[in-house]
Design an enzyme around this catalytic site. Sequence first.
Site, PDB file in Angstrom:
ATOM      1  N   CYS A 357       0.976  -1.547  -0.619  1.00  0.00           N
ATOM      2  CA  CYS A 357       0.050   0.520  -0.193  1.00  0.00           C
ATOM      3  C   CYS A 357       0.322   0.953  -0.200  1.00  0.00           C
ATOM      4  O   CYS A 357       1.119   1.833   1.217  1.00  0.00           O
ATOM      5  CB  CYS A 357      -1.017   0.083   0.910  1.00  0.00           C
ATOM      6  SG  CYS A 357      -2.470  -1.638   1.316  1.00  0.00           S
ATOM      7  N   TYR A 386      21.513  -6.000  -3.376  1.00  0.00           N
ATOM      8  CA  TYR A 386      21.171  -5.173  -2.751  1.00  0.00           C
ATOM      9  C   TYR A 386      19.521  -5.079  -2.756  1.00  0.00           C
ATOM     10  O   TYR A 386      18.576  -4.658  -3.403  1.00  0.00           O
ATOM     11  CB  TYR A 386      20.882  -3.303  -2.878  1.00  0.00           C
ATOM     12  CG  TYR A 386      22.164  -3.125  -2.753  1.00  0.00           C
ATOM     13  CD1 TYR A 386      23.347  -2.596  -1.643  1.00  0.00           C
ATOM     14  CD2 TYR A 386      23.527  -3.005  -3.964  1.00  0.00           C
ATOM     15  CE1 TYR A 386      24.838  -3.299  -0.945  1.00  0.00           C
ATOM     16  CE2 TYR A 386      24.898  -3.369  -3.364  1.00  0.00           C
ATOM     17  CZ  TYR A 386      25.553  -3.027  -3.111  1.00  0.00           C
ATOM     18  OH  TYR A 386      26.589  -2.836  -1.788  1.00  0.00           O
TER      19      TYR A 386
HETATM   20  C1  LIG Z   1      28.734  -0.964  -0.200  1.00  0.00           C
HETATM   21  C2  LIG Z   1      30.196  -0.583   0.055  1.00  0.00           C
HETATM   22  C3  LIG Z   1      31.084  -1.247  -0.747  1.00  0.00           C
HETATM   23  C4  LIG Z   1      30.417  -2.142  -1.653  1.00  0.00           C
HETATM   24  O1  LIG Z   1      29.726  -1.693  -2.762  1.00  0.00           O
HETATM   25  P1  LIG Z   1      29.429  -2.133  -4.476  1.00  0.00           P
HETATM   26  O2  LIG Z   1      29.034  -1.644  -5.291  1.00  0.00           O
HETATM   27  O3  LIG Z   1      28.261  -3.145  -3.798  1.00  0.00           O
HETATM   28  O4  LIG Z   1      30.703  -3.130  -5.007  1.00  0.00           O
HETATM   29  C5  LIG Z   1      32.257  -1.267  -0.649  1.00  0.00           C
HETATM   30  N1  LIG Z   1      32.950  -0.908   0.465  1.00  0.00           N
HETATM   31  C6  LIG Z   1      32.107  -0.264   1.192  1.00  0.00           C
HETATM   32  C7  LIG Z   1      32.441   0.731   2.445  1.00  0.00           C
HETATM   33  C8  LIG Z   1      30.110   0.050   1.024  1.00  0.00           C
HETATM   34  O5  LIG Z   1      29.175   0.950   2.156  1.00  0.00           O
END
Ligand SMILES: *Cc1c(COP(=O)(O)O)cnc(C)c1O
Length: 428
Positions: A357, A386
């Site tokens: 919703c 994600y």
């Molecule tokens: C989210 C994150 C990643 C991973 O990023 P990707 O784009 O999924 O490779 C690496 N290092 C830090 C500190 C993050 O916050």
Amino acid sequence: MDYFEYKNKTLYCEEVKVEDIIAEVGTPAYIYSKNAIISRYQEIEDAYRDVNTTICFSVKSNSNLAICKALADEGAGFDVVSGGELFRALKAGGNPSNIVYAGVGKSDGEIRYALENDIFMFNVESQAELKHISALAVKAGKTARVALRINPDIDAKTHAKTTTGKKENKFGIDFTAAEKIMKQSGKYPNVDLCGIHVHLGSPIYSADPYAQALKKVSEFIQRCRKMGRNIEYLNVGGGYCISYTGEEVMRPADYAAKIIPFVKEMQCNMVMEPGRFIVGNSGILVTRVLYTKEASFGKKFVVCDAGMNDLIRPALYDAFHRMWPVTTNVKMPAVEMPGDKVVKKGMEVVDVVGPVCESSDVFAKDRALPKLDEADLLTIFSAGAYGFAMSSSYNSRPRPCEVLVDGKQFRVTRKRETYDDLIRGEVR
Ligand SMILES: *Cc1c(COP(=O)(O)O)cnc(C)c1O
């Protein structure tokens, strides 16, 4: 999309028909290819063979234990951003001496937990945090290895909500403040300031932002060394892109060509934190059409049983995910760009929406798709990163199951949640 392929008009994950998996586990379901995950991990390994590299899989992109274990078995380290992720990485068999820990808000409890487990390194995001780590390390009788996370003020040209390396972002420490910390390192007993960390955001479709950041960082490392600080590790973060459209995009070797020269020049050991690249195109979300409805002004909606609580990227980041029926006579085009509306025979333009919703519970607006009917299965591609990791039970919707395919085999690696799971821990 390798590892996910149509054969005889139906989608396979590796050697298993997606239809057969769904017949057993129901919908919505996340389905991952183990061999896709491993081959992408190995592609990164190969690209960086020339330098001493620790590859730390970013647990936040997909924290399923079976996936983390498959990567640990390959020798991967882990990049965690909370005590909970550290717990998962350890449960998956991760070696603490390959675990790095980032995040702007580590609590004392989380820091203690990481110290007790002798993790490889803290990626520290403020002077205040460094003080806490030092005090807690003294109490625990441990030495904390620390990389300062630098905010290099570089625009990685990604979505505003996923940019982390501009000066107005909350992440990291600017060069001036970092230099002050390096000068006064004696103020932080039981801390070994041995690394520099940068992570610019995600996904980054060019190597240029990395090169710009590393140029600034290499100058900074030289200044640190002149002060006598022993900077041994350079952590270049994650952010490697994947193709959400089917077009060719940068691959790890393309980034490596720009990154490795800096690492060699600085004579550092490298650490990296890929997430999306390893799992993004290694997973799909399969949903079933519940209803179709046509408004009297002509718009057609396809209502499916997955919603924004299961996959929030379209609602949160305006992310584009390709979709196609699991079984169909219409061939899926090799490339589809956002906004393309190629309507071939047997296709129509629809909005694909979920049952939640909220007006933002929309997976695709005005998307050309093969005609869908009640009970048809629809694949949402590129959902491995994600996806489940950002899911919730909003609207009290039990979260989907997760399935891992390996060749001809598949197994449920996270059970579908039940109504009882929804109220676990609650009292009335
Ligand atoms: C989210 C994150 C990643 C991973 O990023 P990707 O784009 O999924 O490779 C690496 N290092 C830090 C500190 C993050 O916050």
